[in-house]
Design a protein around this motif. Sequence first.
Motif, PDB file in Angstrom:
ATOM      1  N   ALA A  43       8.153 -15.844  -4.530  1.00 15.66           N
ATOM      2  CA  ALA A  43       9.481 -15.318  -4.890  1.00 15.66           C
ATOM      3  C   ALA A  43       9.709 -13.966  -4.227  1.00 15.66           C
ATOM      4  O   ALA A  43      10.037 -12.977  -4.877  1.00 15.66           O
ATOM      5  N   SER A  44       9.548 -13.940  -2.923  1.00 15.82           N
ATOM      6  CA  SER A  44       9.489 -12.673  -2.191  1.00 15.82           C
ATOM      7  C   SER A  44      10.847 -12.017  -1.987  1.00 15.82           C
ATOM      8  O   SER A  44      11.839 -12.672  -1.639  1.00 15.82           O
ATOM      9  N   ALA A  45      10.874 -10.714  -2.164  1.00  9.79           N
ATOM     10  CA  ALA A  45      12.045  -9.915  -1.811  1.00  9.79           C
ATOM     11  C   ALA A  45      12.093  -9.760  -0.295  1.00  9.79           C
ATOM     12  O   ALA A  45      11.143 -10.078   0.418  1.00  9.79           O
ATOM     13  N   GLY A  46      13.238  -9.269   0.196  1.00  7.82           N
ATOM     14  CA  GLY A  46      13.372  -9.002   1.616  1.00  7.82           C
ATOM     15  C   GLY A  46      13.988 -10.129   2.410  1.00  7.82           C
ATOM     16  O   GLY A  46      14.156 -10.018   3.624  1.00  7.82           O
ATOM     17  N   VAL A  47      14.318 -11.229   1.756  1.00  2.94           N
ATOM     18  CA  VAL A  47      14.966 -12.355   2.439  1.00  2.94           C
ATOM     19  C   VAL A  47      16.403 -12.460   1.930  1.00  2.94           C
ATOM     20  O   VAL A  47      17.346 -12.117   2.622  1.00  2.94           O
ATOM     21  N   ILE A  48      16.567 -12.933   0.698  1.00  2.00           N
ATOM     22  CA  ILE A  48      17.860 -12.915   0.012  1.00  2.00           C
ATOM     23  C   ILE A  48      17.621 -12.443  -1.414  1.00  2.00           C
ATOM     24  O   ILE A  48      16.727 -12.952  -2.091  1.00  2.00           O
ATOM     25  N   THR A  49      18.388 -11.482  -1.860  1.00  5.02           N
ATOM     26  CA  THR A  49      18.279 -10.993  -3.228  1.00  5.02           C
ATOM     27  C   THR A  49      19.661 -10.963  -3.873  1.00  5.02           C
ATOM     28  O   THR A  49      20.621 -10.500  -3.256  1.00  5.02           O
ATOM     29  N   LEU A 101      -3.018 -11.460   2.540  1.00  5.02           N
ATOM     30  CA  LEU A 101      -2.111 -10.609   1.768  1.00  5.02           C
ATOM     31  C   LEU A 101      -1.201 -11.472   0.922  1.00  5.02           C
ATOM     32  O   LEU A 101      -0.528 -12.369   1.444  1.00  5.02           O
ATOM     33  N   VAL A 102      -1.177 -11.199  -0.378  1.00  2.00           N
ATOM     34  CA  VAL A 102      -0.397 -11.992  -1.321  1.00  2.00           C
ATOM     35  C   VAL A 102       0.597 -11.068  -2.017  1.00  2.00           C
ATOM     36  O   VAL A 102       0.191 -10.089  -2.658  1.00  2.00           O
ATOM     37  N   GLY A 103       1.892 -11.362  -1.914  1.00  2.00           N
ATOM     38  CA  GLY A 103       2.899 -10.491  -2.515  1.00  2.00           C
ATOM     39  C   GLY A 103       3.877 -11.242  -3.381  1.00  2.00           C
ATOM     40  O   GLY A 103       4.318 -12.352  -3.046  1.00  2.00           O
ATOM     41  N   TYR A 104       4.206 -10.654  -4.513  1.00  2.07           N
ATOM     42  CA  TYR A 104       5.175 -11.220  -5.454  1.00  2.07           C
ATOM     43  C   TYR A 104       6.402 -10.321  -5.522  1.00  2.07           C
ATOM     44  O   TYR A 104       6.273  -9.108  -5.727  1.00  2.07           O
ATOM     45  N   SER A 105       7.587 -10.893  -5.339  1.00  4.20           N
ATOM     46  CA  SER A 105       8.846 -10.159  -5.441  1.00  4.20           C
ATOM     47  C   SER A 105       8.837  -8.964  -4.475  1.00  4.20           C
ATOM     48  O   SER A 105       8.680  -9.153  -3.267  1.00  4.20           O
ATOM     49  N   MET A 106       8.973  -7.730  -4.963  1.00  2.00           N
ATOM     50  CA  MET A 106       8.924  -6.585  -4.057  1.00  2.00           C
ATOM     51  C   MET A 106       7.593  -6.523  -3.324  1.00  2.00           C
ATOM     52  O   MET A 106       7.526  -6.071  -2.174  1.00  2.00           O
ATOM     53  N   GLY A 107       6.528  -6.974  -3.971  1.00  3.92           N
ATOM     54  CA  GLY A 107       5.234  -7.008  -3.309  1.00  3.92           C
ATOM     55  C   GLY A 107       5.245  -7.895  -2.078  1.00  3.92           C
ATOM     56  O   GLY A 107       4.489  -7.664  -1.122  1.00  3.92           O
ATOM     57  N   GLY A 108       6.111  -8.923  -2.073  1.00  3.07           N
ATOM     58  CA  GLY A 108       6.249  -9.758  -0.899  1.00  3.07           C
ATOM     59  C   GLY A 108       6.800  -8.985   0.283  1.00  3.07           C
ATOM     60  O   GLY A 108       6.361  -9.167   1.424  1.00  3.07           O
ATOM     61  N   ALA A 109       7.777  -8.115   0.013  1.00  2.00           N
ATOM     62  CA  ALA A 109       8.320  -7.270   1.081  1.00  2.00           C
ATOM     63  C   ALA A 109       7.257  -6.297   1.584  1.00  2.00           C
ATOM     64  O   ALA A 109       7.163  -6.027   2.791  1.00  2.00           O
ATOM     65  N   ILE A 110       6.445  -5.773   0.666  1.00  2.40           N
ATOM     66  CA  ILE A 110       5.405  -4.807   1.053  1.00  2.40           C
ATOM     67  C   ILE A 110       4.362  -5.473   1.944  1.00  2.40           C
ATOM     68  O   ILE A 110       4.003  -4.938   2.998  1.00  2.40           O
ATOM     69  N   VAL A 111       3.870  -6.653   1.565  1.00  2.00           N
ATOM     70  CA  VAL A 111       2.830  -7.288   2.376  1.00  2.00           C
ATOM     71  C   VAL A 111       3.403  -7.795   3.697  1.00  2.00           C
ATOM     72  O   VAL A 111       2.699  -7.812   4.716  1.00  2.00           O
ATOM     73  N   THR A 112       4.663  -8.196   3.707  1.00  2.00           N
ATOM     74  CA  THR A 112       5.296  -8.598   4.966  1.00  2.00           C
ATOM     75  C   THR A 112       5.357  -7.417   5.920  1.00  2.00           C
ATOM     76  O   THR A 112       5.043  -7.548   7.114  1.00  2.00           O
ATOM     77  N   ALA A 113       5.765  -6.256   5.403  1.00  2.00           N
ATOM     78  CA  ALA A 113       5.836  -5.053   6.237  1.00  2.00           C
ATOM     79  C   ALA A 113       4.455  -4.650   6.732  1.00  2.00           C
ATOM     80  O   ALA A 113       4.292  -4.262   7.901  1.00  2.00           O
ATOM     81  N   PHE A 114       3.457  -4.745   5.859  1.00  2.00           N
ATOM     82  CA  PHE A 114       2.101  -4.362   6.259  1.00  2.00           C
ATOM     83  C   PHE A 114       1.559  -5.310   7.320  1.00  2.00           C
ATOM     84  O   PHE A 114       0.955  -4.875   8.317  1.00  2.00           O
ATOM     85  N   ALA A 115       1.755  -6.610   7.134  1.00  4.25           N
ATOM     86  CA  ALA A 115       1.275  -7.586   8.108  1.00  4.25           C
ATOM     87  C   ALA A 115       1.994  -7.435   9.438  1.00  4.25           C
ATOM     88  O   ALA A 115       1.389  -7.587  10.505  1.00  4.25           O
ATOM     89  N   SER A 116       3.283  -7.132   9.383  1.00  9.03           N
ATOM     90  CA  SER A 116       4.049  -6.914  10.611  1.00  9.03           C
ATOM     91  C   SER A 116       3.500  -5.731  11.397  1.00  9.03           C
ATOM     92  O   SER A 116       3.419  -5.768  12.629  1.00  9.03           O
ATOM     93  N   ALA A 117       3.105  -4.678  10.686  1.00  6.13           N
ATOM     94  CA  ALA A 117       2.548  -3.490  11.339  1.00  6.13           C
ATOM     95  C   ALA A 117       1.091  -3.683  11.732  1.00  6.13           C
ATOM     96  O   ALA A 117       0.592  -2.984  12.625  1.00  6.13           O
ATOM     97  N   ASN A 118       0.402  -4.631  11.076  1.00  8.26           N
ATOM     98  CA  ASN A 118      -1.038  -4.823  11.307  1.00  8.26           C
ATOM     99  C   ASN A 118      -1.379  -6.306  11.454  1.00  8.26           C
ATOM    100  O   ASN A 118      -2.226  -6.829  10.717  1.00  8.26           O
TER     101      ASN A 118
END
Length: 306
Positions: free
Chosen positions: A157-163, A129-146
């Motif tokens: 440059a992933s969102a969800g850490v510091i913005t 799973l490869v995520g950019y910016s908000m996509g980083g938050a999305i793939v992190t959430a998906f991987a966490s659930a799966n």
Amino acid sequence: MAFWIGLLFLLVVVFAPAIMERLRPAIGEKHRAGAEGEFVRLSQGVTHYKWVGPVRGPIAVLVHGLTSPSIAMEGVAEGLGKRGYRVLTYDLYGRGLSDAPMGRQNRSFFLRQLDDLLTHVGLTDEITLVGYSMGGAIVTAFASANPHRTNRVILFASAGVITIESGFSRFCRTVPVLGDWAHGVLARGRILGAIPLDSPSPYVERVLIAQRAELARRGYLPAVLSSRRGMLSEDMEKDHRKLGREDVPVVAVWAEKDDVIPISALGTLAQWNRTARQEVVADADHAVMYTHSQELLDALSKAMRD
């Protein structure tokens, strides 16, 4: 008479964003005619997706950011394809050539679209799973659930850490009604202004064209604001810590001069997940995905070698 003229003017100003939004055409077949890739009707609407790279190879699914559609990740998708990956890109709802369904664009909204698409194309496990910016938050959430379905998580440059949120964005996100009005009136110029036109990258012009097309269609601006109030308002610490506990490999690449996702996010992620491998692209800002595609790929290769 002056009173009524003044009242009419006030009403026009107040309702102008809503009127302009209704006048914009909804995404339809005429916009999709001749487009590369495929379209599928999922549970929340039509999603545009595209395959890049060899027919066989390890699967990488790319998820783009808040405002630019999947074309913003084209350079990285092509680079991963040359490295042997079978790459799947798609447009999030409200962006690119996908539908713009109603509803709050939060975690469950985006994970449902991704899960629907993976089910449609028959991908069940061993996914990078490869995520950019908000996509980083999305793939992190998906991987966490799966975690059992995830081979690796790659964050750019992933969102969800510091913005770092601008005062304008914070106002629009937190203030109902007036925030919606301000976003409808002023967001267009700010979104276009974030694209660095002086970059020599061949992908910048393509992103700009796609961005202008999005802004001309109904549902795009509301989708951006809804994502700010939904997915982008989440803190991903618990998800990142879970990925560390589950031994899901994580690689994160940051942009040195990013004024949206600051370089200090590197240190925060290291605290949350000590096994994450991290690199930095020098002299790049938040548009790194399409201004420094090759440098991102080089940094990714270095992080994975190390």
